[in-house]
Each structure stands twice: as structure tokens, then as C-alpha cells.
Write a protein that holds these residues in place. Structure first.
Motif, PDB file in Angstrom:
ATOM      1  N   LEU A  43       0.800  -1.229   0.000  1.00 49.60           N
ATOM      2  CA  LEU A  43       0.000   0.000   0.000  1.00 49.60           C
ATOM      3  C   LEU A  43       0.830   1.275   0.000  1.00 49.60           C
ATOM      4  N   SER A  44       2.119   1.161   0.211  1.00 50.11           N
ATOM      5  CA  SER A  44       2.973   2.346   0.314  1.00 50.11           C
ATOM      6  C   SER A  44       3.211   3.036  -1.025  1.00 50.11           C
ATOM      7  N   ASP A  45       2.786   2.418  -2.143  1.00 49.46           N
ATOM      8  CA  ASP A  45       3.010   3.032  -3.453  1.00 49.46           C
ATOM      9  C   ASP A  45       1.957   4.084  -3.790  1.00 49.46           C
ATOM     10  N   TYR A  46       0.989   4.291  -2.905  1.00 47.25           N
ATOM     11  CA  TYR A  46      -0.104   5.229  -3.185  1.00 47.25           C
ATOM     12  C   TYR A  46       0.361   6.672  -3.036  1.00 47.25           C
ATOM     13  N   ASP A  47       0.098   7.473  -4.055  1.00 43.11           N
ATOM     14  CA  ASP A  47       0.441   8.891  -4.042  1.00 43.11           C
ATOM     15  C   ASP A  47      -0.833   9.696  -4.277  1.00 43.11           C
ATOM     16  N   TYR A 209      -2.980  -5.397  -4.545  1.00 41.66           N
ATOM     17  CA  TYR A 209      -3.993  -4.759  -3.702  1.00 41.66           C
ATOM     18  C   TYR A 209      -5.108  -5.756  -3.382  1.00 41.66           C
ATOM     19  N   GLN A 210      -5.521  -6.495  -4.394  1.00 40.23           N
ATOM     20  CA  GLN A 210      -6.585  -7.487  -4.217  1.00 40.23           C
ATOM     21  C   GLN A 210      -6.165  -8.550  -3.200  1.00 40.23           C
ATOM     22  N   SER A 250      -1.846   5.685   4.586  1.00 39.80           N
ATOM     23  CA  SER A 250      -3.114   6.278   4.167  1.00 39.80           C
ATOM     24  C   SER A 250      -3.284   6.047   2.669  1.00 39.80           C
ATOM     25  N   ASN A 251      -4.319   5.301   2.294  1.00 37.26           N
ATOM     26  CA  ASN A 251      -4.501   4.902   0.909  1.00 37.26           C
ATOM     27  C   ASN A 251      -5.994   4.918   0.608  1.00 37.26           C
TER      28      ASN A 251
END
Length: 280
Positions: A43-47, A209-210, A250-251
């Protein structure tokens, strides 16, 4: 006295919040630290500042194209079912206003197809209990204004009630939207003001993610807190708190789709979720 009451109310609210946090924390303990680290990495790749086209956009676009192309096949399937089933007049349908009449019948999940035999136009609707809903279109302010207006003018109507389980579709939303397209029931060709719900499922941005969502769901689905999630507000509050307890990035994309995933799981498993859970 007023001050004492205010303090007591504040104390009860605080205790309720603490109890809620503890229950969610108990859910979080179902995941090991290694599992949390693995999910955290995914989840850390979310920008939030990066502009991306949502995968939901492509799903919706492709689904609409596919359903429009499949209108003829769906129309034949539903017409064949309608020929085999009892058709109701508005007067017969209005008998279901009475609770005892509804309870004497199989009140199934599905759709109802209202056909104006004079104008040869349709209205398609859905309900978890069709008998509770279909008759209301022939009452003032009960449903489609167009249907009720033409009913008052004396047009002849024929109504078909179709159980979801008798069709090839997996959800009422899918069945309703396909039927609306099959019968061209959108205004100006019919009575429906909008198509059915095309986006009734979660679409994660990647397989990772799934898989992360499936791992979390598998760990929490047997907890007491999970069984209390009876509406979207509760699912959202729980998910926000859970992700915070797990110290996950946070995503927003993951959050919103995980809420949908919980709802879909509950629906498929047909569990009864209580609204009066003691912690809520």
C-alpha cells in the motif's frame, strides 16, 4: 444539574469510543506482524497527488459497451421467462399492499417489469423483496410518476415479477441494468430516469492490492466486530479505524474498495448483520 448531565453524557461517549477502539484492535490482532509488513509494503506506493485514471473507469466503460451489445440476448432470456410466469394487472398487484397477502407468497429478490401495453413502453425496477416494492408504482408518489400518470389515464398494464435465481445474473443490480437496456426503458423510450448500477463491485488497482484485501478480510471475517457492520457508514468507520490500528499507509483507493469488498462478502454469504451491536 445540567453540568452533571453533560459530564455523564461525555463519560458515556468516551467509554463507548474506548470500547470500540478495543474491539477494532482485537480484530487487528488477527494479522501477524509479517502480514502487516507485507500489506504495508503493497500500500505504500499510493500517491494522493498523482493523477491516475481509476481502473473503475475502464471497468464501467467496458461493462456498458458489453451490456449494450448483449441487449438482444438478455431480452430473449427475460421474454422467455415472462411467457412462463404469471403476469399481474395493477389491481392484482395492489393486493400486495396488505402484509398478510405478501407473507402468503414467496417474496423473492429480483426485478419487476412494468409494461404499458397501450404505449408499448417499459419500466424496470429491482428489490430485495419484490412484492414489497412493485405495487407502489400504482400509488400516488409511490414510484415512477410516469407509470402512475398513465395508470390514472386508463392505460392497460402488465407486470412481470422475475426472481434473480431464475436468471443467468449474479446480483439484482446486474439484472436490473441489463433489463433496462434490453427493454430500452430509459426516458424518452420508457419510464426509467436512469440506468441501473453498473459499479456494484470493488475494483482494486492491482492484483497485489486485491491479495492484500483478501488477506485482511480472511483474518477479520470471523470477529464479532465484523458481524456488526450492517451499513456503509459502519463499514467505513470500521475500516478507517482498522487500517489505523494496523499502522498501514493512508490509501484512499484501498480504503474505499475494501469497504465495497466487505459489503459484497456479506451479501454473498447472506449473513444477518445486527444493527444493535452493543459496541456501536
Amino acid at each position: 444539574m445540567d453540568n452533571e448531565k453533560s459530564q455523564e453524557i461525555l463519560r458515556l461517549i468516551t467509554e463507548k469510543k474506548i470500547a470500540y477502539q478495543r474491539a477494532v484492535a482485537l480484530s487487528a490482532q488477527a494479522l501477524t506482524e509479517d502480514e502487516r509488513n507485507s500489506i504495508r509494503q503493497v500500500l505504500s506506493d499510493y500517491d494522493p497527488f498523482k493523477i491516475e485514471i481509476s481502473p473503475s473507469y475502464f471497468y464501467r466503460k467496458n461493462t456498458i459497451i458489453e451490456r449494450n451489445a448483449n441487449k438482444g440476448t438478455v431480452r430473449k432470456e427475460l421474454d422467455d421467462l415472462r411467457k412462463k410466469m404469471i403476469k399481474f394487472t395493477p389491481q392484482e398487484l395492489l393486493e400486495f399492499r396488505h402484509k398478510n397477502v405478501r407473507e402468503s407468497q414467496n417474496n423473492f429478490s429480483g426485478i419487476y417489469i412494468i409494461h404499458n401495453c397501450v404505449k408499448d413502453i417499459y419500466y424496470v425496477g429491482q428489490a430485495e423483496r419484490v412484492l414489497n416494492r412493485a405495487y407502489k408504482h400504482f400509488l400516488e408518489n409511490g414510484g415512477s410518476p410516469g407509470v402512475y400518470k398513465d395508470y390514472l389515464l386508463g392505460d392497460k398494464f402488465s407486470i412481470s415479477l422475475i426472481p434473480l435465481e431464475n436468471t443467468s445474473f449474479s446480483s439484482p443490480n446486474e439484472l436490473e441494468d441489463n433489463a433496462i437496456r434490453a427493454y430500452d426503458s430509459l426516458i424518452p423510450y420508457g419510464y426509467n430516469r436512469s440506468p441501473g448500477n453498473v459499479m456494484d463491485k470493488h475494483i482494486f488497482k492491482s492484483d497485489n492490492y486485491q491479495k492484500a484485501a483478501e488477506l485482511i478480510l480472511d483474518k477479520i471475517k470471523g470477529t464479532d466486530m465484523f458481524s456488526s457492520l450492517s451499513n456503509n457508514d459502519k463499514r467505513m468507520e470500521y475500516t478507517r479505524t482498522l487500517l489505523s490500528e494496523l499502522v498501514l499507509p493512508s490509501n484512499t483507493h484501498f480504503l474505499l474498495n475494501f469497504v465495497k469488498m466487505i459489503k459484497a462478502y456479506q451479501k454473498v454469504n447472506k449473513k444477518v448483520f445486527r444493527n444493535d451491536h452493543t459496541l456501536l
